[in-house]
Design a protein around this motif. Structure first.
Motif: not given
Length: 287
Positions: A60, A206, A210-213, A217, A236-237, A239-240
């Protein structure tokens, strides 16, 4: 020979077609798109150093590079030259027989099997953010054992496989440590088939830390978990998802495609006709 399991791959929205999104992003703010310049530079260099192959982003970490290039290449005759290859594996213990069967089924579904590799024409490029190269090492070992078991020709397959490490840029000197120098398996491949692309260390951190995927995983505990095939809709998903969609859309723009084409022209491989042709398509876009 082991029997094959049913492929089980994580769900990810088609962000180029956009048919699956509906109103999922309605009302969400425009994402900031940090390190866009670094992503454009990195994406162009990945294409230029692919040897006219099919680039598969492992895991990812480099999803944002994939999304940007997906948008850019959608305006060319090569929209499928970049793909995702879900895979995460740490050598905590030897794989069990059912785990080997499942991972083989998953990889085969993505075109990465001894039989498919031996018969393909273009290089199969595996790209990932790299620090010490452990993911590449485990994936290579997995494939090598599979090739031996299937009795396919390694001398043919070794010419088709390329490993492209996206590394954090640092000072260059004769004493600079490079990940592939400590990976003994890299000597089994032609030197040109193990290559690097460096990016700004902040951008690397990043993406890698740090980046939300957009997806979970894909570790061994999820290889056969059918819940990964369903979309998630937590904040969060989403936002990603908004960030990924924005990168695809930015990649579609003439300005970004032109910047990628300019970066391609600075690469030594630009002397090759396939890359000059790709740069021209990126500049013109699909009519």
């Amino acid at each position: 020979m082991m029997g094959m399991a049913t492929p089980n791959l994580p769900f990810r929205w088609d962000l180029v077609g956009r048919d699956q999104l509906g109103n999922l992003l309605e009302g969400r703010p425009e994402p900031a798109l940090p390190y866009l310049d670094a992503l454009i530079e990195c994406g162009a260099r990945v294409l230029a150093r692919s040897g006219d192959g099919d680039v598969h982003f492992v895991g990812r970490s480099a999803d944002s590079v994939f999304d940007l290039l997906s948008g850019a290449l959608s305006a060319t005759s090569r929209p499928d030259r970049v793909r995702l290859l879900p895979f995460s594996y740490r050598l905590e213990r030897p794989l069990l027989a059912h785990e080997v069967r499942q991972m083989r089924a998953n990889l085969d579904a993505m075109g990465l099997s001894p039989q498919r590799l031996a018969r393909r024409r273009r290089p199969f490029v595996l790209a990932d953010l790299v620090y010490a190269g452990y993911t590449f090492t485990h994936l290579y070992g997995f494939l090598r054992d599979w090739v031996d078991e299937e009795r396919e020709s390694w001398d043919v397959i070794r010419l088709k496989l390329r490993f492209l490490g996206i590394t954090a840029r640092g000072k260059t000197s004769p004493k600079t440590w490079r990940w592939w120098q400590d990976a003994e398996w890299t000597t089994d491949l032609p030197r040109r088939n193990v290559i690097n692309v460096s990016i700004h260390p902040y951008a690397w951190s990043y993406l890698g830390n740090h980046q939300h995927k957009l997806t979970l995983s894909f570790r061994r505990i999820r290889w056969a978990d059918e819940t990964v095939t369903a979309p998630r809709h937590d904040d969060k998903t989403l936002d990603a998802l908004a960030e990924a969609v924005a990168l695809v859309e930015r990649g579609r723009t003439s300005a970004v495609r032109t910047r990628i084409a300019r970066q391609l022209a600075e690469e030594p491989s630009f002397a090759q006709p396939w890359l000059r042709s790709l740069a021209l398509e990126l500049r013109r876009g699909r009519s």
